[in-house]
Design a protein around this motif. Sequence first.
Motif, PDB file in Angstrom:
ATOM      1  N   ASP A  81       0.718  -1.201  -0.159  1.00 51.98           N
ATOM      2  CA  ASP A  81      -0.093  -0.104  -0.022  1.00 51.98           C
ATOM      3  C   ASP A  81       0.886   1.238   0.070  1.00 51.98           C
ATOM      4  OD1 ASP A  81      -2.230  -1.653  -0.109  1.00 51.98           O
ATOM      5  OD2 ASP A  81      -2.477  -1.454   2.124  1.00 51.98           O
ATOM      6  N   GLY A  82       1.776   1.023   0.789  1.00 58.09           N
ATOM      7  CA  GLY A  82       2.610   2.359   0.718  1.00 58.09           C
ATOM      8  C   GLY A  82       3.449   2.480  -0.841  1.00 58.09           C
ATOM      9  N   VAL A  83       3.994   1.479  -1.101  1.00 60.67           N
ATOM     10  CA  VAL A  83       4.671   1.643  -2.631  1.00 60.67           C
ATOM     11  C   VAL A  83       3.494   2.083  -3.327  1.00 60.67           C
ATOM     12  CG1 VAL A  83       5.366   0.236  -4.533  1.00 60.67           C
ATOM     13  CG2 VAL A  83       6.275  -0.347  -2.142  1.00 60.67           C
ATOM     14  N   LYS A  84       2.348   1.833  -3.398  1.00 63.89           N
ATOM     15  CA  LYS A  84       1.318   2.153  -4.404  1.00 63.89           C
ATOM     16  C   LYS A  84       0.649   3.686  -4.256  1.00 63.89           C
ATOM     17  CE  LYS A  84      -2.484  -0.508  -6.777  1.00 63.89           C
ATOM     18  NZ  LYS A  84      -3.340  -1.525  -6.748  1.00 63.89           N
ATOM     19  N   GLY A 106       1.664   7.521   0.906  1.00 65.35           N
ATOM     20  CA  GLY A 106       1.474   7.762   2.113  1.00 65.35           C
ATOM     21  C   GLY A 106       0.528   8.962   2.555  1.00 65.35           C
ATOM     22  N   GLY A 107       0.339   9.418   3.639  1.00 61.53           N
ATOM     23  CA  GLY A 107      -0.276  10.580   3.647  1.00 61.53           C
ATOM     24  C   GLY A 107      -1.671  10.824   3.126  1.00 61.53           C
ATOM     25  N   ARG A 108      -2.133  11.751   2.179  1.00 56.88           N
ATOM     26  CA  ARG A 108      -3.244  11.752   1.439  1.00 56.88           C
ATOM     27  C   ARG A 108      -3.701  10.450   0.550  1.00 56.88           C
ATOM     28  NH1 ARG A 108      -4.012  16.579  -2.900  1.00 56.88           N
ATOM     29  NH2 ARG A 108      -5.674  15.586  -4.149  1.00 56.88           N
ATOM     30  N   GLY A 109      -2.826   9.881  -0.047  1.00 60.51           N
ATOM     31  CA  GLY A 109      -2.863   8.882  -0.826  1.00 60.51           C
ATOM     32  C   GLY A 109      -3.378   7.462   0.132  1.00 60.51           C
ATOM     33  N   LEU A 110      -2.339   7.123   1.115  1.00 58.15           N
ATOM     34  CA  LEU A 110      -2.670   6.076   1.897  1.00 58.15           C
ATOM     35  C   LEU A 110      -4.115   6.206   2.975  1.00 58.15           C
ATOM     36  CD1 LEU A 110      -1.773   3.226   2.979  1.00 58.15           C
ATOM     37  CD2 LEU A 110      -0.316   4.659   4.681  1.00 58.15           C
ATOM     38  N   ALA A 150      -1.102  15.916  -5.377  1.00 54.40           N
ATOM     39  CA  ALA A 150      -1.498  14.828  -4.584  1.00 54.40           C
ATOM     40  C   ALA A 150      -0.289  14.073  -4.071  1.00 54.40           C
ATOM     41  CB  ALA A 150      -2.406  14.048  -5.677  1.00 54.40           C
ATOM     42  N   ALA A 151       0.887  14.005  -5.112  1.00 55.58           N
ATOM     43  CA  ALA A 151       1.724  13.172  -4.603  1.00 55.58           C
ATOM     44  C   ALA A 151       2.632  13.866  -3.530  1.00 55.58           C
ATOM     45  CB  ALA A 151       2.681  13.108  -5.966  1.00 55.58           C
ATOM     46  N   ILE A 152       2.608  15.333  -3.598  1.00 56.14           N
ATOM     47  CA  ILE A 152       3.460  15.876  -2.532  1.00 56.14           C
ATOM     48  C   ILE A 152       2.777  15.771  -1.231  1.00 56.14           C
ATOM     49  CG2 ILE A 152       4.177  18.383  -1.966  1.00 56.14           C
ATOM     50  CD1 ILE A 152       4.420  18.853  -4.894  1.00 56.14           C
ATOM     51  N   ASP A 153       1.380  15.783  -1.284  1.00 59.47           N
ATOM     52  CA  ASP A 153       0.600  15.674  -0.015  1.00 59.47           C
ATOM     53  C   ASP A 153       0.830  14.374   0.704  1.00 59.47           C
ATOM     54  OD1 ASP A 153      -0.284  18.294  -0.066  1.00 59.47           O
ATOM     55  OD2 ASP A 153      -2.325  17.894  -1.057  1.00 59.47           O
ATOM     56  N   GLY A 161       0.598  10.487  -7.829  1.00 55.11           N
ATOM     57  CA  GLY A 161      -0.545  11.254  -7.509  1.00 55.11           C
ATOM     58  C   GLY A 161      -1.741  11.221  -8.301  1.00 55.11           C
ATOM     59  N   GLU A 162      -1.563  10.871  -9.751  1.00 54.82           N
ATOM     60  CA  GLU A 162      -2.726  10.548 -10.518  1.00 54.82           C
ATOM     61  C   GLU A 162      -3.681   9.444  -9.918  1.00 54.82           C
ATOM     62  OE1 GLU A 162      -1.781   9.510 -14.448  1.00 54.82           O
ATOM     63  OE2 GLU A 162      -3.990  10.085 -15.257  1.00 54.82           O
ATOM     64  N   ARG A 163      -2.888   8.523  -9.443  1.00 60.92           N
ATOM     65  CA  ARG A 163      -3.623   7.321  -8.714  1.00 60.92           C
ATOM     66  C   ARG A 163      -4.408   7.826  -7.761  1.00 60.92           C
ATOM     67  NH1 ARG A 163       0.425   4.342  -7.885  1.00 60.92           N
ATOM     68  NH2 ARG A 163       0.444   3.272 -10.014  1.00 60.92           N
ATOM     69  N   VAL A 164      -3.797   8.550  -6.780  1.00 62.64           N
ATOM     70  CA  VAL A 164      -4.477   9.276  -5.818  1.00 62.64           C
ATOM     71  C   VAL A 164      -5.727  10.149  -6.263  1.00 62.64           C
ATOM     72  CG1 VAL A 164      -4.307  10.804  -3.635  1.00 62.64           C
ATOM     73  CG2 VAL A 164      -2.433   9.333  -4.363  1.00 62.64           C
ATOM     74  N   TRP A 165      -5.453  10.808  -7.299  1.00 61.43           N
ATOM     75  CA  TRP A 165      -6.538  11.750  -7.644  1.00 61.43           C
ATOM     76  C   TRP A 165      -7.741  10.995  -8.221  1.00 61.43           C
ATOM     77  CZ3 TRP A 165      -7.045  16.898  -7.120  1.00 61.43           C
ATOM     78  CH2 TRP A 165      -8.165  17.630  -7.866  1.00 61.43           C
ATOM     79  N   ASN A 166      -7.378  10.133  -9.108  1.00 58.40           N
ATOM     80  CA  ASN A 166      -8.377   9.193  -9.654  1.00 58.40           C
ATOM     81  C   ASN A 166      -9.144   8.352  -8.381  1.00 58.40           C
ATOM     82  OD1 ASN A 166      -8.709   8.672 -12.865  1.00 58.40           O
ATOM     83  ND2 ASN A 166      -6.455   9.297 -12.121  1.00 58.40           N
ATOM     84  N   LEU A 167      -8.448   7.726  -7.415  1.00 54.34           N
ATOM     85  CA  LEU A 167      -8.962   7.096  -6.231  1.00 54.34           C
ATOM     86  C   LEU A 167     -10.184   8.157  -5.659  1.00 54.34           C
ATOM     87  CD1 LEU A 167      -8.876   4.373  -4.802  1.00 54.34           C
ATOM     88  CD2 LEU A 167      -7.275   5.642  -3.094  1.00 54.34           C
ATOM     89  N   GLU A 168      -9.777   9.291  -5.371  1.00 55.69           N
ATOM     90  CA  GLU A 168     -10.485  10.479  -4.711  1.00 55.69           C
ATOM     91  C   GLU A 168     -11.963  10.481  -5.448  1.00 55.69           C
ATOM     92  OE1 GLU A 168      -7.362  13.225  -2.450  1.00 55.69           O
ATOM     93  OE2 GLU A 168      -7.837  13.648  -4.731  1.00 55.69           O
ATOM     94  N   ARG A 169     -11.716  10.513  -6.922  1.00 57.95           N
ATOM     95  CA  ARG A 169     -12.777  10.641  -7.862  1.00 57.95           C
ATOM     96  C   ARG A 169     -13.715   9.646  -7.594  1.00 57.95           C
ATOM     97  NH1 ARG A 169     -14.987  14.924 -11.080  1.00 57.95           N
ATOM     98  NH2 ARG A 169     -15.931  13.995 -12.890  1.00 57.95           N
ATOM     99  N   LEU A 170     -13.337   8.409  -7.750  1.00 55.66           N
ATOM    100  CA  LEU A 170     -14.046   7.345  -7.539  1.00 55.66           C
ATOM    101  C   LEU A 170     -14.861   7.333  -6.275  1.00 55.66           C
ATOM    102  CD1 LEU A 170     -11.554   4.525  -8.883  1.00 55.66           C
ATOM    103  CD2 LEU A 170     -13.815   5.387 -10.014  1.00 55.66           C
TER     104      LEU A 170
END
Lengths: 604, 74
Positions: A30-33, A36-40, A486-489, A527-536
Amino acid sequence: MNNYFGYQGVILRVNLSDGKISKEPLNLEDGVKFIGGRGLGTKILFDEVDPKIDPLSIDNKVIFATGPLSGTATPTGGRYMVITKSPLTGTVASSNSGGFWGAELKLAGYDAVIIEGKSEKPVYLNIADDVVTLEDASGIWGNLVDETTTKLENIHGEKARIATIGPAGEKLSKISGVMNERGRAAGRSGVGAVLGSKNFKAIVVRGTNKVNIKEPDKLKGAFSNSMTKIRENGVTGQGLPAYGTAVLVNIINEHGALPTNNFQESHFDLAEAISGETLAEKYLKKKDPCYRCPIGCGRYCEADYAKGAGPEYETIWGYGSNCGVSDLGAIIKANYWCNEYGLDTISAATTIAAAMELYQKGYIKKEDLDGGPELVWGNADAIIEWTKRMGEGNGLGALMAEGSYRLCENFGVSELSMSVKKQEMPAYDPRGIQGIGLNYATSNRGGCHVRGYMISPEILGLPQPLDRFATEGKAEWTKIFQDFTAAIDSVGLCLFTSFALGADDYADLYNAVCGTTLSGNDFIEHGERVWNLERLFNLKAGIDPSQDTLPKRLLEDPISSGPSKGWLSKLSETLPLYYKERGWTENGLPTDEKLESLGIKEYK
Amino acid sequence: MKVTIKLFATLRIGRGKILKKEYPEGTIIRDIIRDLNIYEKDVAILLKNGISTKMDKEPADGDTLSIFPPIGGG
């Protein structure tokens, strides 16, 4: 000593319903993908919370998440995020804060803390490295933030770092946040109310551990390189250290994009009186930097009794030009009361601006004010007193504490709320700056500038100048800024470093700490992965793409005066290009192909 | 021609906030910046009547220039 690098490998779970506290191993995949932070945090929320729930019900959870660089020898590694379902917007909320608390949590040994369930009585959490206890909060419930913090410091020692909600969060204000070190805020989207709904007041944390670094020599080089860039950059090396964020007042006003009187105008004749220059001259007492920060944009100001952190540019704008107020001392006091009650300054100030327009147009009447100051443009007493009434939840103040959308909706004129997805927009009129309007409309947490700070290229010319009135290129740039942010966060650093650092610099820091081999492009793709996850998450929560829009005023009423006179937001031109750029359908839905490539198809 | 020059942040030190100056026709913005003893590298945002402009442009009578050093971020 754990076997992880960058991560501590432990997620702390606190169930308030049965009082059970458990420590779970971090799944490194999960960390790799998700970094952390906003994404995790978003990944955990999505895994554990049905997006359709009532945000203030027992089923919601609140995740405090650090990043792999939090607490390490990297510039600005003190950030943390609060992730939950927002009671203000109904979207995912992920509010970011600086100060020292995030680094302290990481050094106590945790990548994230999950708060779930609901306590019968007010409680707070005490973390002293691996000793974690729930404590009775009856002695601090109802207290203002400063008093709460002082009492907890007296119990747990001055070295303890404290994040707490104020009375506004306890009273479930949808514009309440989490405050740490008294004046730092994970402010937006009503995250404080979710904790309040759980009878949860604060987290006290003391951490004395370290974070394992995979390649210390490589980190020294990456650190030195990034510090040089930050010091040599005009914004991070000179402007922000000297004037803080408030220096933007004059910049944005000179462009004719400083929203005034609830976005009825875009130029404030009295801007100089509330400018960063005036703040530095009259009210600034000292700088107030965060953990390991070479920039030091934080301010500590005094105006009579009001002493403390801020005010930031957004706060000065919101209470200043947007309410027609030119009394900087009064703005500092209003900011002070936001910090004390735990209110988000952007939403609180903008809600007062909306109330002033409702008063101007006769929807709110004098008898509705319960003897309070008149809600007229420029009334300095009004911004102070109505902030306090919002914090207390008294009379009309209780309705205002729901945010501007619900306030205006109550009078049948929701279009007077200057918000996107019910969250108030910040301090840049999108009619005069096309890219920031596209970002506001598409932000995953509603009206927000720091999801994709298009002001950087459109006004500051960084990393390259873009014509602020043009629509060409704005979809591409907005997407890059959103993904990059999203990646920086997620990594745990401050967004302000991005004025000086590029994606490769972040990848270098991350790789040195974690032992990974990401390229700069990989970093942005995370960051794009995080953005799309939030969108979903938002789509499943029922926030459909028709809400990717701006208030009618910004789409139909041209700016009436000043340098941006005659301009409207051209969102209808940029939005379809943005969906295309994102690889989504023309209706704004992420495609299977896109989700497959990002490895998150299972969340659809 | 008469030009109003608005200076901000550190550029105000030793120069003032708002200057009303008169220049001969044909003067370009670069000449004005030099006249004010400002290094070009210290000019990050340059506006003519609120619209982004360039050093080699010639202001017209009555124009307002706004000049900012490298600052900003919020």
